[in-house]
Each structure stands twice: as structure tokens, then as C-alpha cells.
Design an enzyme around this catalytic site. Structure first.
Site, short mmCIF file in Angstrom:
data_model
loop_
_atom_site.label_atom_id
_atom_site.label_comp_id
_atom_site.label_asym_id
_atom_site.label_seq_id
_atom_site.Cartn_x
_atom_site.Cartn_y
_atom_site.Cartn_z
N GLU A 228 1.59 5.33 1.30
CA GLU A 228 0.97 4.09 0.85
C GLU A 228 -0.29 4.50 0.11
O GLU A 228 -1.26 4.94 0.72
CB GLU A 228 0.67 3.18 2.04
CG GLU A 228 0.33 1.75 1.65
CD GLU A 228 -1.15 1.53 1.37
OE1 GLU A 228 -1.52 1.48 0.17
OE2 GLU A 228 -1.92 1.43 2.31
N CYS A 262 -7.14 -1.11 -0.77
CA CYS A 262 -6.07 -0.84 -1.73
C CYS A 262 -5.50 -2.13 -2.31
O CYS A 262 -5.08 -2.17 -3.46
CB CYS A 262 -4.95 -0.03 -1.06
SG CYS A 262 -5.44 1.62 -0.56
#
Length: 465
Positions: A228, A262
Site C-alpha cells: 500500500e 496517503c
């Protein structure tokens, strides 16, 4: 790199740790292997009992754990407490649903029986970042442990006390000794740990560069990896949207976690018809964001996690302005102790400026003008990343096109992108591979085993016939 707690609010180091020796790392992996042999044989109900106990600890100690997060990475205290509580929610979600997600699935076949089994694979190495020092770990650990795996954590070197606290929570929750362990090691030790034959798989949340390195090491050793990585998330606003709601959410979506997420909105793509009005309201709201001590409940934006992160962000902003981007507010380090950066808005950004396509990890918003829906989608997709996206519209046709055409792992319509235990989380393009959370997340680190039992010819006859 040193392993230490340095308060981002003051810039002062308050505690340092000696990295684990190679011998201690080896001993920890041995303990994990032994724990796996025992833990994998426990029932889902027993694992769930311990996972609920972990949730109870998180809820009961959220204030202390929140202070620890704020001390080590600077997030506002209220957000840090909420992070601990979110971890508790994730633990309870998998305690309640893991068995259902991993129940054998029958397959209809002639001449016998067949089914798909979901079985644990062993010791999983988790390499986790500092920005959500508890949630990033628990969203891996809860499904991994409930699936029957065990975990080893290599946390960011700037949050060692958070890393040790998480290990302690799982220990006190009653899991098998060694089922979850923290390794205080630097990034230079990672490749060797991945190569260790006792490690079954690896998961990383981090930068694109770290993802490439870990992915290469995992591929070289033929091990499963979930990555990720970063994002440059678009936030698209169309004329049909509720503009005031979009502006209010846009500010929160950019400044959340001091701009260090993020899935924070980073590129604001506004239709030409409402661009001027949006920009006026947005800049006014961003300029009014309250910056200060993250332990102060009135603070909306605290310091960046490290001096290096702040300095890199400042360089990206300056380079974008030098390329021709227009600075509307902020754009500077703040003259105070700690690693603070002013809430910033850039507009009229050239395509070759860092603010156009790079991930700006801090409180800097890049605003773009779109001619129409097609142009908005083109700008949204004009990045190598594809993690999250938010689109604001009350037009059904526009919504359907956003859903069909925006390249992202998550898409929220008329809302801010957020992770949720019930929804799979991950990206496309350079934002990574694999998924966390939901049913898909728990199935990333299991052996999906096809089983077929054939009817033996003459099985009803006696052995003497």
C-alpha cells in the site's frame, strides 16, 4: 538511522533505543515460528476472545495511547485518541467476521466432493509507517491473527514506543506468546528478514520507493507481498455539487493528520463554472486553519513528523512556484520550535511542477481548473498514482462516469475518502498491489486451497471381495 522518539512539536529527542542485534532478530523469528504452530490450531472463537480483549485495552487506554502517538509523530491529540478507538473497531470487526470470511466454500462437482479451504500460511512481516502508527498496524494484525497467522512488525524508526506498545497490547490480550512481536531494527535489516525462509509473506505501507524495494525482495524470494503505497488523490467538484459542503470537506480532507495521509485529498480539480467561487472560499478557510501544539484541543494542524519531511515539502512548493504555480496562501516554514509548515494553497500549476503530479506529504493543496467533466476525469487520472478519489456531484450521469472512469482503488462520491474495516483498501498503478481490510484483506495472507475428494471405485465392497 537511529531508533528514537523525537517530539515534532519541539524538535527534541526524548528517548533512544538500541537496534536489535542479528541474534535477537533470529531469536524473535524462532519464537514466531513456534507461536504459529500453536496459534494456527486455535479455534476462531478463541482467537476472537483475545481480539476482543485487545479492543477493550485500546478503548480503555485510548488517552494514554493517544498521547504516545502525538509525542512521537505530532498528530493532534483528539485525532490520536480517535485512532486508538478505530483500532478497537477493527479488532471487533474481524473478531465477529473472520470465521465467516474463511469458512470452507463448497464446489459442486460430480464423482465426489470438492471445496475451497482458506488456511493460514505462517509468519508475516509487516513494515509500517509513522503517519498512523497504530491503525496501519492493527488493520494488518487483526485479520492476520484471526486467520491463524502470526505477525512480526518492523515499524518506522521514529515511532518505537508505539511499536512496543502494540506488541504489549496483543500480549496482554492473551494471544499465544510470540504471536505478535516488534523488531526494533533499521530499514537496512529488512531485505535479510524477507529472505529468511521462516518468513512466509510481507506487507508494506510506505513510499513508492520502499514498495519497489520490498516488492523486489519478495519477488526474488518468491513470497507474497501486499504493498500500500503513496497517492496523489483527486478531489473533483462539479457545478451540481453542494459547494459549501465540498469546500468544508476539502479543507478537512487536505489537512487531516497534518496533511500526512496517503488518502488525503491533494489535487483539487474544480469545474470552470465554479472555480473562482470555490477558490475564494477554500483559500479563506485554509488560511484560517488553527496551527499549534498538537496537545491543545483547539489545534487543527500540528507539526510535520520530521524535519526532513518538512524540508522536502518546502522544496517541492518552492520548485512549483519557480515553475509558475501561483501561491495563494502559506508556502513557508513557520518560525517556531518544531517542524511546522504553513497551510498552503497553490493554483495555476504547470504540468511539469512537482505539485502537479508528485505526492506532497503535508498541508499543501494543489488546485486545478477543468473545462468540463471529461477534462476533470483526464486531470484526475493524470498521475502515476491511483489510491483514493473524491468526486462531488448531484448529477447521476456524472456520478456514473466518475465510478466507471476514475482510476483509483477507492472512490467516494460527495464525501471524504476514509478507510473502513468493512471496505477493501488499496490502490492501482503506482499506489500498490493487493488489498487490506474487508473480506478481501483477510484473504491476502491465506493459502486458498482447492480440495477434491473422489468417490473411490468399489468403496462399498469389503476388502476381502
Amino acid at each position: 538511522m537511529s531508533i528514537s522518539t523525537t517530539n515534532p512539536n519541539t524538535g527534541k529527542t526524548v528517548r533512544t533505543f538500541e537496534p536489535y542485534t542479528a541474534a535477537r532478530v533470529n531469536e524473535s523469528i524462532d519464537r514466531a515460528v513456534g507461536a504459529y504452530r500453536e496459534h494456527r490450531r486455535t479455534s476462531f472463537s478463541e482467537r476472537a476472545k483475545h481480539m476482543r480483549a485487545a479492543a477493550e485495552i485500546l478503548d480503555a487506554e485510548c488517552r494514554e495511547l493517544g498521547r504516545l502517538m502525538t509525542l512521537e509523530m505530532g498528530k493532534p491529540y483528539k485525532a490520536a485518541m480517535a485512532e486508538a478507538e478505530k483500532c478497537a473497531t477493527g479488532c471487533r470487526y474481524y473478531a465477529e467476521n473472520a470465521e465467516r470470511f474463511l469458512t470452507d466454500e463448497p464446489v459442486q462437482m460430480e464423482g465426489g466432493r470438492a471445496w475451497v479451504a482458506f488456511q493460514p500460511i505462517g509468519v508475516v512481516l509487516a513494515i509500517m509507517p509513522w503517519n498512523f502508527p497504530f491503525w496501519q498496524v492493527f488493520r494488518f494484525a487483526a485479520p492476520a491473527l484471526m486467520a491463524g497467522n502470526v505477525g512480526i512488525l518492523k515499524h518506522a524508526s521514529s515511532v518505537p514506543q508505539c511499536a512496543l506498545a502494540i506488541e504489549d497490547i496483543f500480549r496482554r490480550a492473551g494471544f499465544v506468546d510470540g504471536a505478535f512481536q516488534t523488531l526494533l531494527v533499521g530499514s537496512d535489516a529488512v531485505e535479510g528478514i524477507i529472505a529468511d525462509q521462516r518468513i512466509a509473506a510481507v506487507t508494506l505501507t510506505g513510499s513508492e520507493g520502499a514498495g519497489r524495494s520490498v516488492g523486489a525482495a519478495a519477488g526474488k524470494n518468491i513470497k507474497k507481498a501486499v504493498l500500500e503505497l503513496g497517492g496523489s488523490d483527486p478531489f473533483v467538484v462539479m457545478p451540481s455539487a453542494d459547494l459549501d459542503a465540498a469546500v468544508s470537506t476539502a479543507v478537512t480532507a487536505r489537512m487531516i493528520n497534518n496533511g500526512q495521509s496517503c488518502i488525503a485529498a491533494k489535487r483539487f480539480i474544480i469545474h470552470d463554472k465554479i472555480h473562482a467561487e470555490f477558490l475564494e472560499k477554500f483559500v479563506s478557510r485554509v488560511s484560517a486553519v488553527r496551527v499549534g501544539d498538537p496537545m491543545d484541543e483547539k489545534t487543527e494542524l500540528g507539526p510535520l513528523a520530521t524535519a526532513a519531511i518538512r524540508d522536502q515539502l518546502d522544496e517541492q512548493v518552492k520548485a512549483s512556484v519557480a515553475k509558475g504555480a501561483r501561491l495563494l496562501t502559506g508556502g513557508k516554514k513557520l518560525d517556531r520550535d518544531g517542524w511546522y509548515y504553513a497551510p498552503t494553497v497553490l493554483a495555476d500549476i504547470p504540468a511539469d511542477a512537482p505539485a502537479a503530479s508528485d505526492e506532497l506529504f503535508g498541508p499543501v493543496a494543489s488546485v486545478f481548473k477543468a473545462k468540463d467533466l471529461t477534462d476533470a476525469i483526464k486531470i484526475a487520472n493524470g498521475t502515476s498514482f491511483g489510491l483514493g478519489a473524491s468526486a462531488w456531484t448531484r448529477d447521476d450521469e456524472e456520478r456514473d462516469r466518475f465510478v466507471a472512469e476514475i482510476e483509483s482503488g477507492l472512490l467516494f462520491i460527495n464525501g471524504m475518502v476514509a478507510s473502513d474495516p468493512r471496505l477493501p483498501f488499496g490502490g492501482v498503478k503506482n499506489s500498490g498491489v493487493g488489498r487490506e481490510l474487508g473480506e478481501f484483506g483477510i484473504r491476502e495472507f491465506v493459502n486458498i486451497k482447492s480440495v477434491r475428494v473422489m468417490e473411490a471405485e468399489g468403496a462399498k465392497h469389503s476388502a476381502t471381495e
